[in-house]
Write an enzyme that holds these catalytic residues in place. Structure first.
Site, PDB file in Angstrom:
ATOM      1  N   GLU A  90       0.823  -1.212   0.000  1.00 44.14           N
ATOM      2  CA  GLU A  90       0.000   0.000   0.000  1.00 44.14           C
ATOM      3  C   GLU A  90       0.855   1.260   0.000  1.00 44.14           C
ATOM      4  O   GLU A  90       1.905   1.310   0.630  1.00 44.14           O
ATOM      5  CB  GLU A  90      -0.879   0.030   1.255  1.00 44.14           C
ATOM      6  CG  GLU A  90      -1.951  -1.020   1.244  1.00 44.14           C
ATOM      7  CD  GLU A  90      -2.831  -0.951   2.486  1.00 44.14           C
ATOM      8  OE1 GLU A  90      -2.925   0.123   3.109  1.00 44.14           O
ATOM      9  OE2 GLU A  90      -3.406  -1.999   2.823  1.00 44.14           O
ATOM     10  N   CYS A 103       2.860   8.339   1.977  1.00 41.82           N
ATOM     11  CA  CYS A 103       3.186   7.393   3.045  1.00 41.82           C
ATOM     12  C   CYS A 103       3.639   6.099   2.371  1.00 41.82           C
ATOM     13  O   CYS A 103       2.863   5.421   1.701  1.00 41.82           O
ATOM     14  CB  CYS A 103       1.954   7.175   3.919  1.00 41.82           C
ATOM     15  SG  CYS A 103       2.236   5.987   5.227  1.00 41.82           S
ATOM     16  N   CYS A 110       4.494  -7.327   7.817  1.00 34.05           N
ATOM     17  CA  CYS A 110       5.316  -6.822   8.931  1.00 34.05           C
ATOM     18  C   CYS A 110       5.353  -7.862  10.040  1.00 34.05           C
ATOM     19  O   CYS A 110       4.359  -8.535  10.302  1.00 34.05           O
ATOM     20  CB  CYS A 110       4.707  -5.522   9.459  1.00 34.05           C
ATOM     21  SG  CYS A 110       5.677  -4.741  10.773  1.00 34.05           S
ATOM     22  N   CYS A 114       2.361  -5.496  16.343  1.00 32.92           N
ATOM     23  CA  CYS A 114       1.622  -4.563  17.199  1.00 32.92           C
ATOM     24  C   CYS A 114       0.154  -4.988  17.193  1.00 32.92           C
ATOM     25  O   CYS A 114      -0.420  -5.227  16.127  1.00 32.92           O
ATOM     26  CB  CYS A 114       1.775  -3.131  16.698  1.00 32.92           C
ATOM     27  SG  CYS A 114       3.492  -2.582  16.710  1.00 32.92           S
ATOM     28  N   CYS A 117      -2.603  -3.056  14.969  1.00 35.54           N
ATOM     29  CA  CYS A 117      -2.284  -2.653  13.594  1.00 35.54           C
ATOM     30  C   CYS A 117      -2.693  -3.716  12.571  1.00 35.54           C
ATOM     31  O   CYS A 117      -2.419  -4.908  12.759  1.00 35.54           O
ATOM     32  CB  CYS A 117      -0.787  -2.373  13.481  1.00 35.54           C
ATOM     33  SG  CYS A 117      -0.264  -1.899  11.829  1.00 35.54           S
ATOM     34  N   GLY A 160       5.285  -2.180   7.327  1.00 33.89           N
ATOM     35  CA  GLY A 160       6.670  -2.614   7.514  1.00 33.89           C
ATOM     36  C   GLY A 160       7.399  -1.797   8.550  1.00 33.89           C
ATOM     37  O   GLY A 160       6.952  -0.731   8.951  1.00 33.89           O
ATOM     38  N   SER A 215       7.280   5.315  17.357  1.00 33.96           N
ATOM     39  CA  SER A 215       5.945   4.866  17.765  1.00 33.96           C
ATOM     40  C   SER A 215       6.022   4.432  19.216  1.00 33.96           C
ATOM     41  O   SER A 215       6.563   3.371  19.524  1.00 33.96           O
ATOM     42  CB  SER A 215       5.494   3.697  16.885  1.00 33.96           C
ATOM     43  OG  SER A 215       5.312   4.150  15.564  1.00 33.96           O
ATOM     44  N   CYS A 334      -3.817   1.856   8.196  1.00 30.74           N
ATOM     45  CA  CYS A 334      -2.607   1.126   7.856  1.00 30.74           C
ATOM     46  C   CYS A 334      -2.897  -0.346   7.544  1.00 30.74           C
ATOM     47  O   CYS A 334      -3.399  -1.066   8.389  1.00 30.74           O
ATOM     48  CB  CYS A 334      -1.646   1.193   9.031  1.00 30.74           C
ATOM     49  SG  CYS A 334      -1.614   2.814   9.793  1.00 30.74           S
TER      50      CYS A 334
HETATM   51  N1  SAH Z   1       6.836   0.166  11.786  1.00 30.62           N
HETATM   52  C1  SAH Z   1       6.901   1.601  11.827  1.00 30.62           C
HETATM   53  C2  SAH Z   1       6.235   2.295  10.665  1.00 30.62           C
HETATM   54  C3  SAH Z   1       4.891   1.790  10.214  1.00 30.62           C
HETATM   55  S1  SAH Z   1       3.514   2.073  11.306  1.00 30.62           S
HETATM   56  C4  SAH Z   1       6.387   2.116  13.143  1.00 30.62           C
HETATM   57  O1  SAH Z   1       5.955   1.302  13.968  1.00 30.62           O
HETATM   58  O2  SAH Z   1       6.461   3.303  13.392  1.00 30.62           O
HETATM   59  C5  SAH Z   1       3.248   3.815  11.214  1.00 30.62           C
HETATM   60  C6  SAH Z   1       2.389   4.360  12.346  1.00 30.62           C
HETATM   61  O3  SAH Z   1       1.000   4.039  12.168  1.00 30.62           O
HETATM   62  C7  SAH Z   1       2.787   3.812  13.688  1.00 30.62           C
HETATM   63  O4  SAH Z   1       2.856   4.821  14.656  1.00 30.62           O
HETATM   64  C8  SAH Z   1       1.647   2.836  13.941  1.00 30.62           C
HETATM   65  O5  SAH Z   1       1.563   2.515  15.274  1.00 30.62           O
HETATM   66  C9  SAH Z   1       0.472   3.591  13.382  1.00 30.62           C
HETATM   67  N2  SAH Z   1      -0.750   2.792  13.186  1.00 30.62           N
HETATM   68  C10 SAH Z   1      -0.854   1.463  12.939  1.00 30.62           C
HETATM   69  N3  SAH Z   1      -2.145   1.082  12.859  1.00 30.62           N
HETATM   70  C11 SAH Z   1      -2.891   2.172  13.057  1.00 30.62           C
HETATM   71  C12 SAH Z   1      -4.310   2.407  13.099  1.00 30.62           C
HETATM   72  N4  SAH Z   1      -5.181   1.438  12.897  1.00 30.62           N
HETATM   73  N5  SAH Z   1      -4.728   3.680  13.343  1.00 30.62           N
HETATM   74  C13 SAH Z   1      -3.819   4.670  13.517  1.00 30.62           C
HETATM   75  N6  SAH Z   1      -2.499   4.513  13.493  1.00 30.62           N
HETATM   76  C14 SAH Z   1      -2.028   3.276  13.279  1.00 30.62           C
END
Ligand code: SAH
Length: 345
Positions: A90, A103, A110, A114, A117, A160, A215, A334
Site C-alpha cells: 500500500e 506514506c 510486517c 503490534c 495494527c 513494515g 511509535s 494502515c
Molecule cells: N513500523 C513503523 C512504521 C509503520 S507504522 C512504526 O511502527 O512506526 C506507522 C504508524 O502508524 C505507527 O505509529 C503505527 O503505530 C500507526 N498505526 C498502525 N495502525 C494504526 C491504526 N489502525 N490507526 C492509527 N495509526 C495506526
C-alpha cells in the site's frame, strides 16, 4: 537485470566506472530517468548507441503497477501496488495545505506484531527493494503529473518496519533527497520506527537531516509490551537512552507517535506518565486518532479525551499536536486495503 531506480548516484557512478564510462554518465542517466521521466533507453539521445545497447542488456527501468486505486473526497489517493513477483503493498498520498505527503511502505507485511495494527495481519514476506520504494513515489508522481503536481514530502510510515530493512531504506532516502533525482529536502522526509535501539543510534550517525518518529503508544513497559511486542525485546529503559544518543549525534528533535486508544492509554494519568518519561528527550508528541479496523477490541478515544490529554501535555511543557485525518471515506487505515484484498479482514 539491475533496476536503475534502486541505485543511489554514488552507486551508479561506481557502476559506470566499471562499465568503462565516465562518472558523468551517472548524472546524465539520473537526468533522463528523474528529470525527464524517460523509461526507454533509446530516447536518451546524448548517450551513444553502443552504450545504450549495453544498458538495455544489463539494466532496466521497472515500476510497480497499480492493482487497485481508491480516491477519497479530500483528494487522498490510496494505491495497492503490485511488484514484479506479485507482492502487493500500500501507498497513500495525502494533500496537506503545505504539500503532498506520500506514506511509503518499506516491507511486504510486517513482523513487529503490534496488536492494534492491520499491517501485521499479514506476516512479513520480504523486504522491499530500494527500487520498489522509489517506485511507490514514481507511480504517485505519474498520477499527480496530470494536475501539474508532485510528491513534496515523504513519510516512511506505511506497512513494515523501516529499521528492519535498514540499508534499502537508507538508499531510498539518499535517492529521494538527491538534487538530481527527487530533490525532496531532508526535513520533508520522516522515518517512523517501532523502536529498535541499535538502529536508532546508527541512524543518528548517518549525517542526514531526516526526521525521526518513534511509535511509543504507551508510557510504561507493562502497557507498551501489551500493545507492541517489540517492547518485550527492547523495553523503555533501552529505547529512551537510544533516542537520547540519537538526539546528541544528529542534533535533531524527535517526535513520539501516540495512538489514542479508548480506555487503554488515554487517561490524564497516562499523560502525566508520558510527559515524565519523554521530558528528558525534549521531544514532540503527535497524538494519533486510531482507525478502528479489527475485531480486536480497540477503539478510538473520544475527541474530548484526546484534547484533554493534549492540553495536559502542553501545560506541562511538551509540544503536542493531534494528527490530521485523511481519507475517512476509503480504507485509509494502515494495512487495511491489502488485508482486505487478501481476505484477512
Ligand atoms: N513500523 C513503523 C512504521 C509503520 S507504522 C512504526 O511502527 O512506526 C506507522 C504508524 O502508524 C505507527 O505509529 C503505527 O503505530 C500507526 N498505526 C498502525 N495502525 C494504526 C491504526 N489502525 N490507526 C492509527 N495509526 C495506526
Amino acid at each position: 537485470m539491475i533496476n536503475l531506480y534502486g541505485l543511489t548516484l554514488t552507486k551508479l557512478e561506481t557502476m559506470m566506472l566499471e562499465e568503462k564510462q565516465s562518472k558523468f554518465r551517472a548524472k546524465q542517466l539520473f537526468g533522463w530517468i528523474y528529470e525527464k521521466n524517460v523509461v526507454d533507453f533509446d530516447e536518451m539521445s546524448d548517450i551513444s548507441k553502443s552504450f545504450r545497447e549495453v544498458l538495455k542488456e544489463k539494466y532496466c527501468l521497472e515500476k510497480p503497477t497499480i492493482f487497485t486505486k481508491q480516491e477519497a473526497k479530500d483528494g487522498t489517493i490510496k494505491l495497492l501496488l503490485e511488484m514484479k513477483d506479485g507482492a502487493k503493498v500500500e501507498t497513500v498520498l495525502m494533500k496537506y495545505n503545505y504539500g503532498n505527503v506520500i506514506c511509503v511502505s518499506s516491507q511486504v507485511g510486517c513482523n513487529m506484531g503490534c496488536s492494534f495494527c492491520a499491517s501485521g495481519l499479514l506476516k512479513k514476506q520480504r523486504n522491499l527493494e530500494t527500487s520498489e520504494m522509489v517506485g511507490e513515489i514514481l507511480v504517485m508522481n505519474d498520477l499527480l503529473r496530470e494536475t501539474n503536481e508532485r510528491v513534496t514530502h515523504v513519510v516512511v510510515m506505511g506497512t513494515g518496519e523501516p529499521f528492519d530493512n535498514y540499508d534499502n531504506v537508507l538508499d531510498f532516502i539518499r535517492i529521494i533527497n538527491d538534487q538530481k533525482a527527487f530533490a525532496i529536502g531532508a526535513r520533508h522526509i520522516t522515518v517512523s520506527t517501532c523502536g529498535i535501539p541499535d538502529k536508532i543510534r546508527q541512524y543518528g550517525k548517518e549525517g542526514l537531516q531526516v526526521n525521526l518518529a518513534i511509535s511509543l503508544h504507551a508510557p510504561n513497559n507493562e502497557l507498551r509490551s501489551k500493545l507492541m511486542r517489540i517492547n518485550r525485546a527492547y523495553p523503555l529503559e533501552e529505547l529512551i537512552p537510544a533516542v537520547k544518543d540519537y538526539i546528541d549525534n544528529a542534533g535533531r528533535r524527535v517526535t513520539y507517535e501516540y495512538i489514542m486508544l479508548k480506555g487503554v492509554n488515554d487517561s490524564l494519568e497516562h499523560a502525566k506518565e508520558l510527559c515524565n518519561l519523554i521530558k528528558p528527550t525534549y521531544a514532540y508528541i503527535n497524538l494519533i486518532p486510531y482507525n478502528d479496523v479489527l475485531e480486536n477490541g480497540y477503539h478510538r478515544a473520544d475527541y474530548d479525551t484526546v484534547h484533554a490529554f493534549m492540553d495536559y501535555c502542553l501545560k506541562h511543557g511538551v509540544q503536542t499536536t493531534v494528527r490530521k485525518e485523511f481519507g475517512t471515506d476509503i480504507d485509509a487505515a494502515c494495512g487495511q486495503l491489502r488485508a482486505k484484498q487478501e481476505g484477512k479482514l
